[in-house]
Design an enzyme around this catalytic site. Structure first.
Site, short mmCIF file in Angstrom:
data_model
loop_
_atom_site.label_atom_id
_atom_site.label_comp_id
_atom_site.label_asym_id
_atom_site.label_seq_id
_atom_site.Cartn_x
_atom_site.Cartn_y
_atom_site.Cartn_z
N ARG A 41 50.34 33.21 51.85
CA ARG A 41 50.95 33.92 52.99
C ARG A 41 52.09 33.04 53.48
NH1 ARG A 41 48.99 39.29 53.74
NH2 ARG A 41 47.02 39.22 52.61
N GLU A 68 51.79 51.03 49.45
CA GLU A 68 51.79 49.85 50.32
C GLU A 68 50.74 48.84 49.87
OE1 GLU A 68 51.33 47.00 53.39
OE2 GLU A 68 49.73 48.27 52.65
N ASP A 76 43.30 51.62 58.17
CA ASP A 76 44.42 51.13 57.35
C ASP A 76 44.64 52.09 56.18
OD1 ASP A 76 46.31 49.63 56.03
OD2 ASP A 76 44.94 48.06 55.42
N ASP A 128 48.09 55.56 51.01
CA ASP A 128 47.22 54.96 50.00
C ASP A 128 46.24 54.01 50.68
OD1 ASP A 128 49.32 53.07 50.57
OD2 ASP A 128 48.90 52.01 48.69
N ASP A 144 50.46 50.12 61.78
CA ASP A 144 49.71 49.66 60.60
C ASP A 144 49.26 48.21 60.84
OD1 ASP A 144 48.63 49.80 58.06
OD2 ASP A 144 50.49 49.21 57.04
N1 BES Z 1 48.12 47.20 57.27
C1 BES Z 1 47.99 46.06 56.43
C2 BES Z 1 48.67 44.82 56.98
C3 BES Z 1 48.22 44.34 58.33
C4 BES Z 1 46.95 44.59 58.82
C5 BES Z 1 49.10 43.63 59.10
C6 BES Z 1 46.57 44.15 60.08
C7 BES Z 1 48.72 43.15 60.34
C8 BES Z 1 47.45 43.42 60.84
C9 BES Z 1 48.56 46.39 55.07
O1 BES Z 1 48.09 47.63 54.60
C10 BES Z 1 48.10 45.37 54.07
O2 BES Z 1 46.94 45.31 53.81
N2 BES Z 1 49.03 44.62 53.49
C11 BES Z 1 48.73 43.72 52.43
C12 BES Z 1 49.95 43.34 51.66
C13 BES Z 1 50.19 44.09 50.40
C14 BES Z 1 51.33 43.49 49.64
C15 BES Z 1 48.99 44.29 49.54
C16 BES Z 1 48.12 42.45 52.96
O3 BES Z 1 48.46 42.01 54.06
O4 BES Z 1 47.30 41.88 52.23
MN MN Z 2 48.22 49.06 56.05
MN MN Z 3 46.04 47.29 53.80
#
Ligand code: BES
Ligand code: MN
Ligand code: MN
Length: 463
Positions: A333, A158, A125, A88, A185
């Site tokens: 965070r 995700e 991503d 996604d 990721d």
């Molecule tokens: N792949 C990302 C997280 C990420 C990116 C971690 C680059 C470290 C370096 C992931 O798809 C993401 O965007 N996660 C979200 C959390 C989610 C609960 C929506 C985020 O970090 O905002």
């Molecule tokens: Mn991601």
């Molecule tokens: Mn993401």
């Protein structure tokens, strides 16, 4: 294993074309209008996994978007690597800031990516990074280089908090048994400084609604005499941080693990130029918690940010109005050992207590996730480190990241596995932003490095 370079040379055009095909599917998990495309993307991933040599691949339903599961078991006595990724993507908005349409991938050169980068939502991503694993699998099965068992779990929620994954993992616990979980990721420091992500932040996401009078009011007749929810909300939000950019919610820092001076000076050794950082973002100065460096603020410290705020009149021209309601979306965070459920409660209690009697306030919790930190003295980490040494000629630097992947702590809890985060994206790849891209060099380097992980992990596990 040396044949990987030749294999890449011969097949790279096809590898790029296949990724472009996947990127054309707008698999936006947040928007119900794209449910059909979510299924289409899941099915495409399943087909590609079978083509890459998996013996079994299925689209497994959940109450939300399905999970793609696949495996190739060659010998029950050998170790098993479980690969996780997500198909996604984030919504592409605002569309007018894209130089080319988000779901029509194009290759363009950039300063950092002179070899070209694929521009499309999800390129980095995570479709691009996830697909590196599919192509590494193809290489290993086609060239008799697969040294162990492999399982794939590619999810579709995700970007919306992996809401149903908890249930799905518990349901499929036996099937998911593994010796290590491998995920691409995240990012790496730069093209010539490989790094392995050793930490992720947790997350608490809430929405707040502030209500004043029971209807919008004329700002001349009522202004000054009745609370304006937008003014009040701004004041409430402003009070959530103090003059040192410290978060003021009582108890917020109680469980935060502080790093030792030694750990902090080790962190400071990572290559980082504040001048370059500011220049790339076109900002005169950075901003953050007093007493911490920019790298620390973005990884080992918790934060509170408004992601969106609205209410009142936002159309053309001016309208004189005291809005009845004001809203904001706020994310926090989190770092070890903060518990996102506790933090959400602390926020709610505090935010409600801030509201004067002139307004009503409602706090609606969204999703969340636990932070994660992994040690580096594990077989998985050592195998990953050895893999980077093969393809970069350098030892990768362990680095904690500021982003979140909520599933990671869940994996550790439910499957008792170690998770290895081998990311190949760059911070400048604009994930979640307009013009997201993924360097062709990074994509191919990922495909080249992954099989080495399998080799070293299998060998090191035997000892
Ligand atoms: N792949 C990302 C997280 C990420 C990116 C971690 C680059 C470290 C370096 C992931 O798809 C993401 O965007 N996660 C979200 C959390 C989610 C609960 C929506 C985020 O970090 O905002
Ligand atoms: Mn991601
Ligand atoms: Mn993401």
């Amino acid at each position: 294993m040396d044949s990987i370079k030749d294999y890449l040379e011969k097949n790279k055009d096809r590898f790029i074309e296949e990724l472009k095909e996947l990127l054309k599917i707008p698999s936006i998990s947040a928007d119900p209008a794209y449910k059909g495309d979510m299924l289409k993307a899941a099915d495409a991933v399943k087909v590609r996994l079978l083509e890459a040599g998996c013996d079994l691949a299925e689209v497994s339903p959940t109450p939300g978007h399905p999970v793609v599961y696949a495996e190739k078991i060659i010998d029950k006595n050998l170790p098993t690597v479980l690969v996780y990724g997500h198909y996604d993507v984030q919504p592409p908005d605002p569309l007018d800031l894209w130089d080319s349409p988000p779901f029509e991938p194009v290759i363009k050169e950039t300063k950092i990516h002179p070899e070209g980068a694929i521009f499309a939502r999800g390129s980095c991503d995570d479709k691009g990074q996830m697909y590196m694993h599919v192509k590494a699998m193809e290489y290993m099965t086609q060239n008799n280089e697969l040294p162990c068992n492999v399982k794939f779990m590619i999810e579709g929620e995700e970007e919306v908090g992996s809401e149903h994954l908890d249930w799905w993992i518990k349901e499929n616990k036996d099937k998911l048994q593994n010796d290590v979980i491998l995920i691409s990721d995240t990012g790496m420091i730069s093209k010539d400084t490989p790094s392995i992500t050793t930490g992720l932040r947790g997350l608490s996401y809430v929405e707040v609604e502030v209500t004043g009078a029971n209807r919008d009011l004329h700002s001349g007749l009522y202004g000054g005499a009745v609370a304006n929810p937008l003014n009040i909300l701004s004041q409430m939000i402003a009070s959530l941080t103090d003059e040192n950019n410290h978060i003021t919610i009582p108890g917020f820092y109680d469980k935060v693990q502080n790093l030792s001076d030694e750990e902090r000076s080790k962190m400071a050794e990572a290559p980082f130029s504040l001048e370059e950082y500011k220049e790339k973002l076109d900002i005169k100065d950075v901003h953050g918690e007093k007493g911490y460096s920019t790298l620390e603020r973005g990884s080992i410290r918790p934060t509170l940010d408004v992601n969106g705020m609205w209410g009142g009149y936002i159309g053309e021209g001016a309208k004189t109005v005291l809005p009845s309601k004001a809203y904001a979306k706020i994310s926090m965070r989190l770092v070890p050992d903060q518990d996102w459920k506790e933090i959400t409660e602390l926020f709610k209690k505090h935010f409600e207590s801030l509201a004067p009697d002139s307004v009503k306030v409602e706090v609606k919790p969204h999703h969340g996730g636990y932070p994660y930190v992994t040690p580096i003295d594990t077989v998985g980490y050592q195998a990953a480190s050895a893999a980077y040494e093969e393809t970069f000629g350098k030892t990768p630097i362990p680095q904690r990241s500021g982003g979140s992947i909520p599933i990671v702590s869940l994996f550790e809890k439910e499957l008792d596995s170690k998770i290895i985060l081998m990311g190949f994206g760059l911070d400048t790849d604009a994930i979640h932003s307009p013009n997201e891209h993924f360097g062709i060099w990074n994509y191919l380097k990922g495909i080249e490095t992954i099989p080495w992980f399998y080799k070293h992990f299998t060998e090191m596990s035997k000892k």
